[in-house]
Motif scaffolding. Structure first.
Motif, mmCIF file in Angstrom:
data_model
loop_
_atom_site.group_PDB
_atom_site.id
_atom_site.type_symbol
_atom_site.label_atom_id
_atom_site.label_comp_id
_atom_site.label_asym_id
_atom_site.label_seq_id
_atom_site.Cartn_x
_atom_site.Cartn_y
_atom_site.Cartn_z
ATOM 1 N N LEU A 26 0.827 -1.204 0.000
ATOM 2 C CA LEU A 26 0.000 0.000 0.000
ATOM 3 C C LEU A 26 0.866 1.259 0.000
ATOM 4 O O LEU A 26 0.584 2.219 -0.724
ATOM 5 C CB LEU A 26 -0.925 0.004 1.215
ATOM 6 N N LEU A 27 1.924 1.248 0.796
ATOM 7 C CA LEU A 27 2.812 2.417 0.840
ATOM 8 C C LEU A 27 3.510 2.631 -0.500
ATOM 9 O O LEU A 27 3.706 3.767 -0.937
ATOM 10 C CB LEU A 27 3.834 2.249 1.971
ATOM 11 N N THR A 28 3.872 1.536 -1.164
ATOM 12 C CA THR A 28 4.463 1.642 -2.501
ATOM 13 C C THR A 28 3.460 2.250 -3.472
ATOM 14 O O THR A 28 3.806 3.093 -4.312
ATOM 15 C CB THR A 28 4.886 0.253 -3.011
ATOM 16 N N LEU A 29 2.213 1.844 -3.350
ATOM 17 C CA LEU A 29 1.160 2.340 -4.225
ATOM 18 C C LEU A 29 0.996 3.845 -4.109
ATOM 19 O O LEU A 29 0.968 4.563 -5.115
ATOM 20 C CB LEU A 29 -0.163 1.644 -3.893
ATOM 21 N N VAL A 30 0.869 4.347 -2.897
ATOM 22 C CA VAL A 30 0.600 5.770 -2.716
ATOM 23 C C VAL A 30 1.813 6.638 -3.042
ATOM 24 O O VAL A 30 1.670 7.836 -3.341
ATOM 25 C CB VAL A 30 0.092 6.067 -1.287
ATOM 26 N N GLU A 31 3.000 6.043 -3.010
ATOM 27 C CA GLU A 31 4.180 6.800 -3.433
ATOM 28 C C GLU A 31 4.141 7.073 -4.930
ATOM 29 O O GLU A 31 4.630 8.102 -5.399
ATOM 30 C CB GLU A 31 5.456 6.020 -3.079
ATOM 31 N N GLY A 32 3.553 6.148 -5.689
ATOM 32 C CA GLY A 32 3.516 6.311 -7.136
ATOM 33 C C GLY A 32 2.260 6.975 -7.660
ATOM 34 O O GLY A 32 2.301 7.666 -8.684
ATOM 35 N N LEU A 87 -4.121 -5.301 5.701
ATOM 36 C CA LEU A 87 -3.734 -3.932 6.017
ATOM 37 C C LEU A 87 -4.106 -3.560 7.446
ATOM 38 O O LEU A 87 -5.169 -3.940 7.944
ATOM 39 C CB LEU A 87 -4.415 -2.958 5.048
ATOM 40 N N THR A 88 -3.237 -2.808 8.087
ATOM 41 C CA THR A 88 -3.524 -2.329 9.433
ATOM 42 C C THR A 88 -4.092 -0.914 9.363
ATOM 43 O O THR A 88 -3.854 -0.176 8.391
ATOM 44 C CB THR A 88 -2.255 -2.315 10.300
ATOM 45 N N GLU A 139 -4.033 4.833 7.450
ATOM 46 C CA GLU A 139 -4.048 6.257 7.777
ATOM 47 C C GLU A 139 -2.782 6.943 7.289
ATOM 48 O O GLU A 139 -2.826 8.084 6.801
ATOM 49 C CB GLU A 139 -4.222 6.432 9.285
ATOM 50 N N GLU A 140 -1.645 6.260 7.402
ATOM 51 C CA GLU A 140 -0.383 6.814 6.915
ATOM 52 C C GLU A 140 -0.430 6.996 5.398
ATOM 53 O O GLU A 140 0.021 8.019 4.865
ATOM 54 C CB GLU A 140 0.769 5.881 7.288
ATOM 55 N N ALA A 141 -0.989 6.017 4.716
ATOM 56 C CA ALA A 141 -1.088 6.103 3.262
ATOM 57 C C ALA A 141 -2.016 7.238 2.844
ATOM 58 O O ALA A 141 -1.709 7.996 1.907
ATOM 59 C CB ALA A 141 -1.590 4.777 2.702
ATOM 60 N N ALA A 142 -3.143 7.373 3.522
ATOM 61 C CA ALA A 142 -4.099 8.426 3.191
ATOM 62 C C ALA A 142 -3.482 9.812 3.356
ATOM 63 O O ALA A 142 -3.766 10.729 2.574
ATOM 64 C CB ALA A 142 -5.336 8.293 4.060
ATOM 65 N N ALA A 143 -2.623 9.947 4.349
ATOM 66 C CA ALA A 143 -1.982 11.238 4.602
ATOM 67 C C ALA A 143 -1.035 11.639 3.472
ATOM 68 O O ALA A 143 -0.712 12.824 3.321
ATOM 69 C CB ALA A 143 -1.228 11.191 5.927
#
Length: 298
Positions: free
Chosen positions: A227-233, A248-249, A254-258
């Protein structure tokens, strides 16, 4: 006294504008039987630029008949008929249970298509989606949810060729949450992709589809790192659906949404899916009443 005027007396252009707003079933079956003028108008290419067959698969009694090749053949027939009537001008298609050959038929004749939804089509493979990507570079919306034979190769080709893509729906089949239902499905729909496979898919999305605005990954096995890789791109995302992504936790979501400054709607759940949720989501269902009604009999 004023004489009553028939709808058949309307100018052809006016009838066409009216029929463009009629549902697929009515346009396909009912309208041509009204009168000669209506039939002529219903065959105008303008009436077939936006073809939505979704109503054919809704609000019916469930049946296993839709898994059979004969039903897929009937859907293919209607899809090809729509392509022919559009005379190459078809811009939007929404259907289910079609085959790769029918999709290739569409893209070979309608290179300007911008919206393609073929959810729940186990007959659609990477071959057809790659052909779609190469032939239709103006594609903006793609739904390949529950297409078990569409994978990494397709996603990469779509990302490379379709720079205008803004909506991607890659929801995973959730029949494995309902053992009673799973026993009646084809074997390929019982497979459960691993987290590593899901992460590989989102890595491709992040790398090649950075302009996405709307992304659906329901019931994906995506991991926190994925998920973090996704939102970086995909930093332009405005809508993200993570319902049923149980790996997912809450903190990672929440970190990804931010990290998504344009995000307007985030759908998520960390609770197990209930049978009632499966029924409510059940747009992969095919229905006895529809199959027996004569609509698919020609």
């Amino acid at each position: 006294m004023e004489t009553e005027r028939s709808w058949a007396d309307l100018p052809h252009e006016t009838l066409v504008e009216i029929l463009k707003r009629v549902g697929f079933e009515e346009l396909y079956m009912a309208v041509p039987l009204v009168c000669k003028a209506w039939r002529t108008a219903s065959l105008d290419r303008a009436c077939w630029q936006r073809v939505n067959m979704e109503s054919c698969f809704c609000n019916r009694t469930e049946s296993s008949a839709w898994w059979q090749p004969v039903f897929e053949g009937k859907v293919d027939y209607m899809l090809k008929l729509s392509v022919n009537r559009s005379a190459g001008s078809l811009l939007e298609l929404s259907t289910r249970h079609c085959s790769s050959s029918a999709l290739i038929y569409l893209v070979s004749r309608c290179p300007s298509v911008r919206h393609v939804s073929v959810a729940s089509s186990r007959g659609v493979t990477d071959l057809a989606i790659c052909q779609l990507a190469k032939s239709c570079p103006q594609l903006e919306h793609l739904d390949v949810s529950e297409c078990a034979n569409v994978g990494l190769k397709s996603l990469e080709q779509i990302g490379l060729s379709c720079k205008y893509l803004r909506v991607l729906k890659k929801n995973r089949f959730i029949g494995d949450y309902d053992p009673a239902r799973k026993s009646r499905l084809p074997p390929e729909y019982s497979r459960t992709p691993s987290p590593s496979h899901a992460d590989a898919e989102v890595s491709v999305i992040a790398t090649y589809m950075s302009n996405l605005k709307h992304l659906e990954l329901r019931h994906s096995k995506i991991s926190n790192q994925g998920l973090l890789t996704l939102v970086e791109g995909c930093t332009d995302l405005e809508y993200l659906d993570l319902v049923g992504c149980l790996n997912l936790t809450r903190g990672t979501i929440e970190e990804a949404a931010a990290k998504l400054p344009n995000l307007k709607e985030l759908r998520r759940s960390t609770a197990p899916v209930r049978t009632s949720d499966v029924a409510r989501y059940g747009h992969w269902q095919l229905y006895d009443e529809r199959f027996q009604s004569g609509f698919f009999q020609f």
